[in-house]
Design a protein around this motif. Structure first.
Motif, mmCIF file in Angstrom:
data_model
loop_
_atom_site.group_PDB
_atom_site.id
_atom_site.type_symbol
_atom_site.label_atom_id
_atom_site.label_comp_id
_atom_site.label_asym_id
_atom_site.label_seq_id
_atom_site.Cartn_x
_atom_site.Cartn_y
_atom_site.Cartn_z
ATOM 1 N N ARG A 1 59.541 -8.244 8.875
ATOM 2 C CA ARG A 1 58.863 -7.044 9.419
ATOM 3 C C ARG A 1 58.555 -7.243 10.905
ATOM 4 O O ARG A 1 58.689 -6.322 11.705
ATOM 5 N N ARG A 2 58.202 -8.446 11.268
ATOM 6 C CA ARG A 2 57.847 -8.746 12.661
ATOM 7 C C ARG A 2 59.066 -8.594 13.564
ATOM 8 O O ARG A 2 58.969 -8.038 14.674
ATOM 9 N N ILE A 3 60.216 -9.067 13.088
ATOM 10 C CA ILE A 3 61.454 -8.966 13.869
ATOM 11 C C ILE A 3 61.858 -7.501 14.008
ATOM 12 O O ILE A 3 62.195 -7.029 15.104
ATOM 13 N N ALA A 4 61.794 -6.764 12.896
ATOM 14 C CA ALA A 4 62.168 -5.348 12.932
ATOM 15 C C ALA A 4 61.215 -4.579 13.848
ATOM 16 O O ALA A 4 61.640 -3.720 14.633
ATOM 17 N N ARG A 5 59.938 -4.881 13.772
ATOM 18 C CA ARG A 5 58.952 -4.209 14.630
ATOM 19 C C ARG A 5 59.255 -4.470 16.097
ATOM 20 O O ARG A 5 59.207 -3.580 16.936
ATOM 21 N N TYR A 6 59.580 -5.718 16.392
ATOM 22 C CA TYR A 6 59.917 -6.051 17.785
ATOM 23 C C TYR A 6 61.108 -5.214 18.244
ATOM 24 O O TYR A 6 61.118 -4.674 19.348
ATOM 25 N N ALA A 7 62.111 -5.098 17.376
ATOM 26 C CA ALA A 7 63.341 -4.394 17.746
ATOM 27 C C ALA A 7 63.101 -2.915 18.019
ATOM 28 O O ALA A 7 63.756 -2.318 18.869
ATOM 29 N N PHE B 1 68.298 10.744 1.647
ATOM 30 C CA PHE B 1 68.444 9.565 2.506
ATOM 31 C C PHE B 1 69.907 9.382 2.887
ATOM 32 O O PHE B 1 70.806 9.563 2.072
ATOM 33 N N ARG B 2 70.101 8.982 4.125
ATOM 34 C CA ARG B 2 71.457 8.719 4.623
ATOM 35 C C ARG B 2 71.506 7.277 5.124
ATOM 36 O O ARG B 2 70.741 6.902 6.017
ATOM 37 N N PHE B 3 72.386 6.484 4.532
ATOM 38 C CA PHE B 3 72.478 5.063 4.898
ATOM 39 C C PHE B 3 73.381 4.942 6.127
ATOM 40 O O PHE B 3 74.570 5.191 6.046
ATOM 41 N N VAL B 4 72.776 4.591 7.240
ATOM 42 C CA VAL B 4 73.514 4.640 8.505
ATOM 43 C C VAL B 4 74.043 3.284 8.956
ATOM 44 O O VAL B 4 74.989 3.230 9.742
ATOM 45 N N SER B 5 73.426 2.211 8.494
ATOM 46 C CA SER B 5 73.892 0.911 8.957
ATOM 47 C C SER B 5 73.311 -0.215 8.114
ATOM 48 O O SER B 5 72.436 -0.006 7.272
ATOM 49 N N TYR B 6 73.828 -1.394 8.390
ATOM 50 C CA TYR B 6 73.401 -2.599 7.672
ATOM 51 C C TYR B 6 73.135 -3.697 8.691
ATOM 52 O O TYR B 6 73.920 -3.889 9.635
ATOM 53 N N VAL B 7 72.009 -4.370 8.524
ATOM 54 C CA VAL B 7 71.683 -5.515 9.382
ATOM 55 C C VAL B 7 71.392 -6.690 8.458
ATOM 56 O O VAL B 7 70.555 -6.585 7.557
ATOM 57 N N SER B 8 72.094 -7.790 8.693
ATOM 58 C CA SER B 8 71.931 -8.939 7.813
ATOM 59 C C SER B 8 70.857 -9.882 8.337
ATOM 60 O O SER B 8 70.831 -10.219 9.522
ATOM 61 N N THR C 1 71.056 -11.178 17.249
ATOM 62 C CA THR C 1 72.049 -10.230 16.731
ATOM 63 C C THR C 1 71.353 -9.133 15.917
ATOM 64 O O THR C 1 71.720 -7.953 16.020
ATOM 65 N N GLN C 2 70.357 -9.518 15.134
ATOM 66 C CA GLN C 2 69.604 -8.528 14.363
ATOM 67 C C GLN C 2 68.939 -7.528 15.307
ATOM 68 O O GLN C 2 69.038 -6.308 15.115
ATOM 69 N N VAL C 3 68.253 -8.047 16.316
ATOM 70 C CA VAL C 3 67.511 -7.185 17.255
ATOM 71 C C VAL C 3 68.482 -6.272 18.005
ATOM 72 O O VAL C 3 68.251 -5.072 18.144
ATOM 73 N N ARG C 4 69.593 -6.861 18.466
ATOM 74 C CA ARG C 4 70.561 -6.077 19.236
ATOM 75 C C ARG C 4 71.127 -4.943 18.394
ATOM 76 O O ARG C 4 71.261 -3.803 18.857
ATOM 77 N N LYS C 5 71.430 -5.232 17.130
ATOM 78 C CA LYS C 5 72.017 -4.222 16.253
ATOM 79 C C LYS C 5 71.031 -3.089 15.985
ATOM 80 O O LYS C 5 71.377 -1.905 16.070
ATOM 81 N N LYS D 1 68.480 -2.164 17.803
ATOM 82 C CA LYS D 1 68.290 -1.396 19.050
ATOM 83 C C LYS D 1 69.468 -0.461 19.297
ATOM 84 O O LYS D 1 69.275 0.680 19.732
ATOM 85 N N SER D 2 70.687 -0.927 19.024
ATOM 86 C CA SER D 2 71.859 -0.078 19.313
ATOM 87 C C SER D 2 71.877 1.119 18.370
ATOM 88 O O SER D 2 72.254 2.220 18.761
ATOM 89 N N ILE D 3 71.434 0.923 17.129
ATOM 90 C CA ILE D 3 71.363 2.048 16.187
ATOM 91 C C ILE D 3 70.337 3.064 16.678
ATOM 92 O O ILE D 3 70.581 4.279 16.650
ATOM 93 N N LEU D 4 69.213 2.596 17.158
ATOM 94 C CA LEU D 4 68.175 3.501 17.650
ATOM 95 C C LEU D 4 68.646 4.282 18.881
ATOM 96 O O LEU D 4 68.343 5.472 19.014
ATOM 97 N N ARG D 5 69.389 3.616 19.744
ATOM 98 C CA ARG D 5 69.883 4.307 20.951
ATOM 99 C C ARG D 5 70.799 5.459 20.556
ATOM 100 O O ARG D 5 70.764 6.528 21.153
ATOM 101 N N GLN D 6 71.606 5.232 19.514
ATOM 102 C CA GLN D 6 72.513 6.282 19.054
ATOM 103 C C GLN D 6 71.739 7.452 18.452
ATOM 104 O O GLN D 6 72.212 8.588 18.453
#
Lengths: 119, 135
Positions: free
Chosen positions: B14-20, B108-115, B122-126, B128-133
């Motif tokens: 949750r902390r990593i996702a929140r940061y992203a 619900f629409r499943f837009v992406s997967y982050v491992s 890589t998690q943070v970058r992915k 962030k890129s989804i949010l930018r889109q």
């Protein structure tokens, strides 16, 4: 030294994101492992395998996030287990790897503190 | 941006996702279990959900299924609460994507997967890129 890969990993994450995120995650990781070790020691003989696997699953992600990859691999092994045979050996391995990781983390924290004090 | 909901029983994740997501919005809700997340979904209808798949009590797919069922009942009672927009979901899991069975969902629409097996950067970058889109 076997700690170096983890220290290098932590250095890289600090460089990219600053140390606030990292300090939070390190604190969470240490608490989660400490709690899990107590739980496993108390209940190793009576704990259901499902509970142990669930605990390992959760810890695995935290271990990877702080660069404790060897520890994460052993936790993955526990998660994949179908029996409790040899589990005590895995626990000893986890304890050893956790102590190594803790040493790496403490060393990194000291280095990071020195860098910040020096800047 | 409407709220982003992070659902994960692991505090570090949750902390990593929140940061992203924190640079994109301050409207972030966290939930450490699927039951509480269903409540948030019904009340807040978040724009985006970052969803762990394997959780104790209620898994990600069970949470989606239960939310769908409850939303259907709510809208049956109060059609004015019809929401034409689906909520986007990022699967955030250490399960391999090929091992995850994504349920069909009207809400619900499943837009992406982050491992979670990926390095943090890589998690943070992915994410962030989804949010930018999605901006």
């Amino acid at each position: 030294m076997e700690y170096q890969p983890q220290i290098k990993y932590l250095d890289k994450i600090e460089e990219m994101y600053g140390n606030e995120l990292l300090i939070d995650i390190l604190g969470i990781f240490q608490k989660q492992v400490a709690d899990a070790l107590i739980l496993w020691k108390r209940h190793a003989s009576s704990q259901g395998l499902a509970d142990l696997k669930e605990s390992a699953h959760k810890l695995k992600s935290s271990a990877r996030s702080v660069g404790a990859f060897a520890l994460a691999d052993v936790l993955q092994k526990i998660e994949n287990r179908t029996s409790t045979e040899g589990l005590s050996k895995d626990f000893l391995n986890i304890e050893k790897l956790y102590m190594e990781s803790l040493t790496a983390i403490n060393e990194w924290i000291q280095k990071s503190q020195l860098r910040r004090d020096g800047s | 941006m409407r709220e982003i909901l992070i659902v994960d029983d692991n505090e570090a994740s949750r902390r990593i996702a929140r940061y992203a997501v924190s640079k994109e919005t301050s409207k972030i809700i966290e939930s450490d279990d699927g039951d509480k997340a269903v409540e948030v979904i019904l009340n807040e209808v978040p724009k985006l959900i970052i969803l762990d798949w394997k959780m104790p009590k209620l898994n990600g797919d069970e949470m989606i299924t239960l939310s769908d069922e409850m939303l259907k009942q709510i809208r049956h009672l109060d059609p004015s609460r019809m929401n034409k927009e689906k909520m986007d979901v990022i699967l955030y899991s250490s399960e391999k994507l090929q091992d995850i069975v994504i349920p069909r969902s009207p809400n619900f629409r499943f837009v992406s997967y982050v491992s979670k097996e990926w390095p943090i950067e890589t998690q943070v970058r992915k994410i962030k890129s989804i949010l930018r889109q999605k901006r």
